[in-house]
Design a protein around this motif. Sequence first.
Motif, mmCIF file in Angstrom:
data_model
loop_
_atom_site.group_PDB
_atom_site.id
_atom_site.type_symbol
_atom_site.label_atom_id
_atom_site.label_comp_id
_atom_site.label_asym_id
_atom_site.label_seq_id
_atom_site.Cartn_x
_atom_site.Cartn_y
_atom_site.Cartn_z
ATOM 1 N N VAL A 70 0.830 -1.213 0.000
ATOM 2 C CA VAL A 70 0.000 0.000 0.000
ATOM 3 C C VAL A 70 0.856 1.251 0.000
ATOM 4 N N SER A 71 2.141 1.111 -0.319
ATOM 5 C CA SER A 71 3.106 2.199 -0.123
ATOM 6 C C SER A 71 2.774 3.450 -0.922
ATOM 7 N N THR A 72 2.057 3.311 -2.039
ATOM 8 C CA THR A 72 1.768 4.494 -2.872
ATOM 9 C C THR A 72 0.362 5.042 -2.661
ATOM 10 N N LEU A 73 -0.399 4.455 -1.727
ATOM 11 C CA LEU A 73 -1.783 4.886 -1.527
ATOM 12 C C LEU A 73 -1.852 5.997 -0.483
ATOM 13 N N PRO A 74 -2.190 7.225 -0.882
ATOM 14 C CA PRO A 74 -2.236 8.344 0.059
ATOM 15 C C PRO A 74 -3.611 8.461 0.727
ATOM 16 N N CYS A 75 -3.780 9.505 1.516
ATOM 17 C CA CYS A 75 -5.089 9.836 2.072
ATOM 18 C C CYS A 75 -6.130 9.852 0.951
ATOM 19 N N GLY A 76 -7.290 9.284 1.226
ATOM 20 C CA GLY A 76 -8.383 9.336 0.256
ATOM 21 C C GLY A 76 -8.485 8.145 -0.663
ATOM 22 N N LEU A 77 -7.458 7.284 -0.684
ATOM 23 C CA LEU A 77 -7.520 6.071 -1.499
ATOM 24 C C LEU A 77 -7.747 4.856 -0.606
ATOM 25 N N THR A 101 5.151 0.351 13.553
ATOM 26 C CA THR A 101 5.257 -1.080 13.850
ATOM 27 C C THR A 101 4.960 -1.924 12.625
ATOM 28 N N VAL A 102 3.829 -1.640 11.971
ATOM 29 C CA VAL A 102 3.562 -2.181 10.634
ATOM 30 C C VAL A 102 3.936 -1.068 9.670
ATOM 31 N N ASP A 103 5.070 -1.226 9.003
ATOM 32 C CA ASP A 103 5.662 -0.167 8.183
ATOM 33 C C ASP A 103 5.082 -0.213 6.774
ATOM 34 N N THR A 104 4.269 0.785 6.442
ATOM 35 C CA THR A 104 3.572 0.761 5.156
ATOM 36 C C THR A 104 4.434 1.207 3.983
ATOM 37 N N THR A 105 5.698 1.538 4.233
ATOM 38 C CA THR A 105 6.585 1.820 3.101
ATOM 39 C C THR A 105 7.087 0.535 2.458
ATOM 40 N N GLN A 106 6.830 -0.615 3.109
ATOM 41 C CA GLN A 106 7.260 -1.915 2.605
ATOM 42 C C GLN A 106 6.061 -2.862 2.545
ATOM 43 N N PRO A 107 6.125 -3.870 1.670
ATOM 44 C CA PRO A 107 5.069 -4.887 1.668
ATOM 45 C C PRO A 107 5.040 -5.643 3.002
ATOM 46 N N PHE A 108 3.902 -6.213 3.313
ATOM 47 C CA PHE A 108 3.761 -7.027 4.520
ATOM 48 C C PHE A 108 2.653 -8.045 4.303
ATOM 49 N N GLU A 142 -15.016 -15.092 16.920
ATOM 50 C CA GLU A 142 -13.930 -14.122 17.025
ATOM 51 C C GLU A 142 -13.228 -13.997 15.682
ATOM 52 N N ILE A 143 -12.799 -12.777 15.369
ATOM 53 C CA ILE A 143 -11.998 -12.526 14.165
ATOM 54 C C ILE A 143 -10.695 -11.882 14.619
ATOM 55 N N ARG A 144 -9.597 -12.609 14.440
ATOM 56 C CA ARG A 144 -8.286 -12.148 14.890
ATOM 57 C C ARG A 144 -7.454 -11.639 13.721
ATOM 58 N N ARG A 145 -6.518 -10.759 14.034
ATOM 59 C CA ARG A 145 -5.622 -10.187 13.038
ATOM 60 C C ARG A 145 -4.176 -10.302 13.492
ATOM 61 N N LEU A 146 -3.312 -10.720 12.579
ATOM 62 C CA LEU A 146 -1.863 -10.735 12.759
ATOM 63 C C LEU A 146 -1.225 -10.116 11.527
ATOM 64 N N TYR A 147 0.007 -9.670 11.680
ATOM 65 C CA TYR A 147 0.795 -9.215 10.536
ATOM 66 C C TYR A 147 2.140 -9.928 10.567
ATOM 67 N N VAL A 148 2.750 -10.082 9.404
ATOM 68 C CA VAL A 148 4.113 -10.588 9.311
ATOM 69 C C VAL A 148 4.876 -9.644 8.393
ATOM 70 N N GLN A 149 5.994 -9.148 8.877
ATOM 71 C CA GLN A 149 6.829 -8.247 8.064
ATOM 72 C C GLN A 149 8.294 -8.509 8.375
ATOM 73 N N ASN A 150 9.085 -8.654 7.330
ATOM 74 C CA ASN A 150 10.520 -8.946 7.473
ATOM 75 C C ASN A 150 10.754 -10.161 8.371
ATOM 76 N N GLY A 151 9.877 -11.162 8.217
ATOM 77 C CA GLY A 151 10.037 -12.408 8.942
ATOM 78 C C GLY A 151 9.546 -12.395 10.378
ATOM 79 N N GLN A 152 9.048 -11.246 10.841
ATOM 80 C CA GLN A 152 8.610 -11.128 12.225
ATOM 81 C C GLN A 152 7.083 -11.092 12.305
ATOM 82 N N VAL A 153 6.506 -11.913 13.202
ATOM 83 C CA VAL A 153 5.065 -11.886 13.435
ATOM 84 C C VAL A 153 4.736 -10.712 14.351
ATOM 85 N N ILE A 154 3.787 -9.904 13.934
ATOM 86 C CA ILE A 154 3.374 -8.724 14.705
ATOM 87 C C ILE A 154 1.951 -8.946 15.208
#
Length: 453
Positions: free
Chosen positions: A150-157, A291-298, A317-329
């Motif tokens: 989402v690195s190129t998506l600004p406010c409003g998109l 923490t979840v860095d939107t300048t990079q894919p994740f 229940e609906i749970r959410r996790l992220y993984v970025q640069n090999g690390q589970v967030i």
Amino acid sequence: MHRSALVALSTLAVAYAQQVGTQTAEVHPPLTWQTCTAPGSCTTNNGKVVLDANWRWLHTTDGYTNCYTGNTWDASLCPDAETCAANCALDGADYTGTYGVTATGSSLKLNFVTNGANKNVGSRLYLMDTDTSYHMFKPLNQEFTFDVDVSTLPCGLNGALYFSEMDADGGMARFPTNKAGAKYGTGYCDSQCPRDLKFINGMANVEGWTPDSNSANSGTGNMGSCCSEMDVWEANSMDAAYTPHPCSTDGQTECTDDQCTGGTTGLCDPAGCDFNSFRMGDETFYGSGLTVDTTQPFTVVTQFLTSDNTTSGTLSEIRRLYVQNGQVIQNSKTSVAGLDAYDSITDDFCSAQKTAFGDDNLFAAQGGLQQMGASFAKGVVLVLSIWDDYAANMLWLDSDYPTDADASSPGVHRGNCATTSGVPADVESSAANAYVTYSNIKVGPIGSTFTSS
């Protein structure tokens, strides 16, 4: 949220159609995705994607005359719903050249603005099993995972990935006047009960059609198209939310008048029960360099847990996790007065959130997670899109909303975007080169679709 604002800008026509044209062959771009049984143990499925009918050229069955131009129907071709359906045909799509859609292996890139022979803005696509059927996901007690940029998506998109309870064949079996079906992206519905759809249930939505005052390409008719919707992902580089929206309907259902709105008379919960980390009090969790860095894919992981941990149980229940640069967030926790430290969506969280924010609990009124789970059990279609918001400038996602409310009131401050941001004309000019990329879609039992280093 306001997905009905999706439009294409074209000197051809922008409409839903039920007959099939012959001017352009319809060739669905291939897209692979995986079914997993354990981390690293996944089977590849050869799927396809199809462009929603709302972006396609609608013209006479025997020629090139537009049935719909700008935001107005041709009164001679479309004097009523039935005549219009008989007179008008939906044609194939040039996915890359006209619509900015590129599929490569397991990756789908959607450009925001495409300047081909005609200007196109945004797109909405569905994952298919075959050339005539959408794939039906059943997410109960399953985990759904994908990578996103989402690195190129600004406010409003908004790069949105979600499930809608559409018919697998696009409505062909239920509505004989629909001759185009899933092959041409028909049968859309969501929890907003959109009334800008040009065709609903095989008939043109011409009755009461009113062109929009702020869009040269869209309008609304008397009919809307409702169904339960699970927003797995609505996001730009500034903010993100995931939101279940239950409806009292059984699959895609036509609505009229007050049925199409929220409140006590509506068929759906258009607001839903959202988890937006920023809105929930953690303003340093998601964004550029955070923490979840939107300048990079994740990687985005969503787990749909049931009360008895089976695929036939009740969604609990609906749970959410992220993984970025090999690390589970792990997901952020709520930090709002009146709320415990929630980090997932449950009926208790939704009730507490609605109370803390002073919102009506339409989520519970429409059946809450149990009703959302009933939709999953029947099967839902995966939708992948990029869009800007003619109704509310996407402020409900990334700014202060409602704009006339005190920004210090709980739930109003949803992101750091200015309340003047997100105006479609501005975004379409300044962010014409924006895009979203979805890739590596996986589904399987809880814990099977991702790994960490």
